[in-house]
Motif scaffolding. Structure first.
Motif, PDB file in Angstrom:
ATOM      1  N   ILE A  49      19.069 -75.912 -87.554  1.00  0.00           N
ATOM      2  CA  ILE A  49      18.871 -74.934 -86.528  1.00  0.00           C
ATOM      3  C   ILE A  49      19.301 -73.732 -86.856  1.00  0.00           C
ATOM      4  O   ILE A  49      20.756 -73.438 -87.249  1.00  0.00           O
ATOM      5  CB  ILE A  49      19.375 -75.026 -85.121  1.00  0.00           C
ATOM      6  CG1 ILE A  49      18.445 -76.325 -84.561  1.00  0.00           C
ATOM      7  CG2 ILE A  49      18.820 -73.889 -84.168  1.00  0.00           C
ATOM      8  CD1 ILE A  49      17.370 -76.664 -84.254  1.00  0.00           C
ATOM      9  N   LEU A  50      18.562 -72.568 -87.359  1.00  0.00           N
ATOM     10  CA  LEU A  50      19.066 -71.288 -87.885  1.00  0.00           C
ATOM     11  C   LEU A  50      19.391 -70.280 -86.678  1.00  0.00           C
ATOM     12  O   LEU A  50      20.410 -69.570 -86.650  1.00  0.00           O
ATOM     13  CB  LEU A  50      17.808 -70.812 -88.769  1.00  0.00           C
ATOM     14  CG  LEU A  50      17.671 -71.570 -89.846  1.00  0.00           C
ATOM     15  CD1 LEU A  50      16.523 -70.808 -90.752  1.00  0.00           C
ATOM     16  CD2 LEU A  50      18.852 -71.762 -90.983  1.00  0.00           C
ATOM     17  N   ARG A  51      18.446 -70.132 -85.767  1.00  0.00           N
ATOM     18  CA  ARG A  51      18.708 -69.189 -84.813  1.00  0.00           C
ATOM     19  C   ARG A  51      17.801 -69.583 -83.505  1.00  0.00           C
ATOM     20  O   ARG A  51      16.644 -70.090 -83.816  1.00  0.00           O
ATOM     21  CB  ARG A  51      18.250 -67.905 -85.149  1.00  0.00           C
ATOM     22  CG  ARG A  51      18.478 -66.638 -83.894  1.00  0.00           C
ATOM     23  CD  ARG A  51      18.098 -65.388 -84.543  1.00  0.00           C
ATOM     24  NE  ARG A  51      16.854 -65.396 -85.441  1.00  0.00           N
ATOM     25  CZ  ARG A  51      16.549 -64.429 -86.053  1.00  0.00           C
ATOM     26  NH1 ARG A  51      17.562 -63.291 -86.260  1.00  0.00           N
ATOM     27  NH2 ARG A  51      15.531 -64.352 -86.733  1.00  0.00           N
ATOM     28  N   CYS A  52      18.121 -69.358 -82.340  1.00  0.00           N
ATOM     29  CA  CYS A  52      17.527 -69.654 -80.910  1.00  0.00           C
ATOM     30  C   CYS A  52      17.351 -68.500 -80.364  1.00  0.00           C
ATOM     31  O   CYS A  52      18.311 -67.637 -80.209  1.00  0.00           O
ATOM     32  CB  CYS A  52      18.225 -70.640 -80.238  1.00  0.00           C
ATOM     33  SG  CYS A  52      18.416 -72.243 -80.787  1.00  0.00           S
ATOM     34  N   THR A  53      16.076 -68.025 -79.725  1.00  0.00           N
ATOM     35  CA  THR A  53      16.049 -66.811 -79.042  1.00  0.00           C
ATOM     36  C   THR A  53      15.311 -67.069 -77.756  1.00  0.00           C
ATOM     37  O   THR A  53      14.403 -67.631 -77.707  1.00  0.00           O
ATOM     38  CB  THR A  53      14.975 -65.758 -79.872  1.00  0.00           C
ATOM     39  OG1 THR A  53      15.509 -65.561 -81.193  1.00  0.00           O
ATOM     40  CG2 THR A  53      14.760 -64.394 -79.157  1.00  0.00           C
ATOM     41  N   LEU A  54      16.051 -66.436 -76.619  1.00  0.00           N
ATOM     42  CA  LEU A  54      15.540 -66.965 -75.280  1.00  0.00           C
ATOM     43  C   LEU A  54      15.055 -65.490 -74.794  1.00  0.00           C
ATOM     44  O   LEU A  54      16.133 -64.600 -74.707  1.00  0.00           O
ATOM     45  CB  LEU A  54      16.487 -67.442 -74.534  1.00  0.00           C
ATOM     46  CG  LEU A  54      16.428 -68.073 -73.250  1.00  0.00           C
ATOM     47  CD1 LEU A  54      15.479 -69.308 -73.537  1.00  0.00           C
ATOM     48  CD2 LEU A  54      17.653 -68.470 -72.406  1.00  0.00           C
ATOM     49  N   GLU A  55      13.800 -65.624 -74.176  1.00  0.00           N
ATOM     50  CA  GLU A  55      13.191 -64.210 -73.565  1.00  0.00           C
ATOM     51  C   GLU A  55      12.657 -64.708 -72.104  1.00  0.00           C
ATOM     52  O   GLU A  55      12.038 -65.607 -71.837  1.00  0.00           O
ATOM     53  CB  GLU A  55      12.104 -63.892 -74.246  1.00  0.00           C
ATOM     54  CG  GLU A  55      11.563 -62.348 -73.784  1.00  0.00           C
ATOM     55  CD  GLU A  55      10.405 -62.102 -74.563  1.00  0.00           C
ATOM     56  OE1 GLU A  55       9.539 -61.293 -74.151  1.00  0.00           O
ATOM     57  OE2 GLU A  55      10.434 -62.337 -75.879  1.00  0.00           O
ATOM     58  N   ARG A  56      13.450 -64.107 -71.161  1.00  0.00           N
ATOM     59  CA  ARG A  56      13.108 -64.478 -69.755  1.00  0.00           C
ATOM     60  C   ARG A  56      11.998 -63.742 -69.295  1.00  0.00           C
ATOM     61  O   ARG A  56      11.292 -62.792 -69.593  1.00  0.00           O
ATOM     62  CB  ARG A  56      14.193 -63.863 -68.989  1.00  0.00           C
ATOM     63  CG  ARG A  56      13.889 -64.190 -67.441  1.00  0.00           C
ATOM     64  CD  ARG A  56      15.256 -63.591 -66.587  1.00  0.00           C
ATOM     65  NE  ARG A  56      14.816 -63.549 -65.078  1.00  0.00           N
ATOM     66  CZ  ARG A  56      15.433 -62.770 -64.306  1.00  0.00           C
ATOM     67  NH1 ARG A  56      16.146 -61.898 -64.747  1.00  0.00           N
ATOM     68  NH2 ARG A  56      14.988 -63.005 -63.312  1.00  0.00           N
ATOM     69  N   ILE A  65      12.687 -71.344 -81.367  1.00  0.00           N
ATOM     70  CA  ILE A  65      13.628 -72.018 -82.156  1.00  0.00           C
ATOM     71  C   ILE A  65      13.401 -71.691 -83.584  1.00  0.00           C
ATOM     72  O   ILE A  65      12.266 -72.213 -84.312  1.00  0.00           O
ATOM     73  CB  ILE A  65      13.720 -73.359 -82.084  1.00  0.00           C
ATOM     74  CG1 ILE A  65      14.043 -73.675 -80.573  1.00  0.00           C
ATOM     75  CG2 ILE A  65      14.707 -74.573 -82.991  1.00  0.00           C
ATOM     76  CD1 ILE A  65      13.785 -75.017 -80.070  1.00  0.00           C
ATOM     77  N   GLU A  66      14.006 -71.095 -84.419  1.00  0.00           N
ATOM     78  CA  GLU A  66      13.910 -70.772 -86.031  1.00  0.00           C
ATOM     79  C   GLU A  66      14.634 -72.002 -86.594  1.00  0.00           C
ATOM     80  O   GLU A  66      15.935 -72.040 -86.392  1.00  0.00           O
ATOM     81  CB  GLU A  66      14.266 -69.740 -86.395  1.00  0.00           C
ATOM     82  CG  GLU A  66      13.306 -68.575 -85.684  1.00  0.00           C
ATOM     83  CD  GLU A  66      13.796 -67.083 -86.037  1.00  0.00           C
ATOM     84  OE1 GLU A  66      14.374 -66.750 -87.223  1.00  0.00           O
ATOM     85  OE2 GLU A  66      13.334 -66.166 -85.038  1.00  0.00           O
ATOM     86  N   LEU A  67      13.923 -72.796 -87.401  1.00  0.00           N
ATOM     87  CA  LEU A  67      14.619 -73.868 -88.134  1.00  0.00           C
ATOM     88  C   LEU A  67      14.448 -74.015 -89.624  1.00  0.00           C
ATOM     89  O   LEU A  67      13.227 -73.476 -89.844  1.00  0.00           O
ATOM     90  CB  LEU A  67      14.549 -75.306 -87.254  1.00  0.00           C
ATOM     91  CG  LEU A  67      13.142 -75.758 -87.122  1.00  0.00           C
ATOM     92  CD1 LEU A  67      12.714 -76.902 -88.066  1.00  0.00           C
ATOM     93  CD2 LEU A  67      12.763 -76.162 -85.691  1.00  0.00           C
ATOM     94  N   ARG A  68      15.019 -74.892 -90.296  1.00  0.00           N
ATOM     95  CA  ARG A  68      14.638 -75.386 -91.564  1.00  0.00           C
ATOM     96  C   ARG A  68      14.541 -76.678 -91.659  1.00  0.00           C
ATOM     97  O   ARG A  68      15.571 -77.467 -91.098  1.00  0.00           O
ATOM     98  CB  ARG A  68      15.985 -74.840 -92.786  1.00  0.00           C
ATOM     99  CG  ARG A  68      15.534 -75.102 -94.021  1.00  0.00           C
ATOM    100  CD  ARG A  68      16.471 -74.240 -94.922  1.00  0.00           C
ATOM    101  NE  ARG A  68      16.211 -74.023 -96.276  1.00  0.00           N
ATOM    102  CZ  ARG A  68      15.258 -73.405 -96.796  1.00  0.00           C
ATOM    103  NH1 ARG A  68      14.372 -72.827 -95.898  1.00  0.00           N
ATOM    104  NH2 ARG A  68      15.141 -73.312 -97.998  1.00  0.00           N
TER     105      ARG A  68
END
Length: 165
Positions: A49-56, A65-68
């Motif tokens: 997992i590279l980065r998780c972004t949560l938008e309400r 979920i940005e992943l490799r």
């Protein structure tokens, strides 16, 4: 053959030939920046997992979920259920966030590539741990502590480089 006497025609011929040579000699692995598995270190995990972004979005949230992922199979792999699932601590599957114009991400055979998966979360999904499961390989997306969705401003995204706290 009077058109071959014109300078513009020769310029167009040279440009066309150089473009054709460039296209045919270009390495196909450069498209989308996938790495071949032979170039990837053997100690690197298949799922990261590279980065998780949560938008309400009022009472719900969209999770990016940005992943490799490293596809070691001899076939291309499309990241969609049932091979790819986001699970709560209770084992409940979280639905994908699907846009009709977006195709699910695909990873070519024998390559590693960065991709983005989107999920649609309810408030209840954020009360326990979230785990991404891709063909039996698991990675933590959210810690077990409850996340207060109301603390996020509506329409504003917040990112984490590790699991959501």
């Amino acid at each position: 053959m009077s058109f071959l006497k014109r300078f513009e025609v020769w310029v167009l011929i040279v440009l066309s030939l150089s473009a054709a040579i460039w296209v045919f000699t270009m390495d196909s692995a450069q498209d989308g920046n996938p790495e071949t598995i032979t170039e990837t270190a053997s100690t690197e995990p298949s799922l990261k997992i590279l980065r998780c972004t949560l938008e309400r979005d009022y009472g719900n949230a969209r999770l990016d979920i940005e992943l490799r992922y490293r596809n070691a199979t001899p076939r291309a792999f499309t990241l969609q259920p049932p091979d790819v699932r986001l699970l709560t601590a209770e084992g409940q599957e979280v639905p994908l966030f699907v846009l009709p114009v977006e195709k699910p991400p695909q990873i070519a055979a024998q390559t590693a590539q960065d991709v983005r998966l989107r999920y649609w979360l309810d408030k209840e999904h954020l009360q326990s741990a979230l785990t991404l499961d891709i063909r039996g390989q698991k990675a933590a997306v959210k810690a077990a502590t409850a996340f207060d969705l109301e603390a996020l401003e509506n329409g504003k995204a917040k990112s984490w480089t590790g699991p959501i706290q």
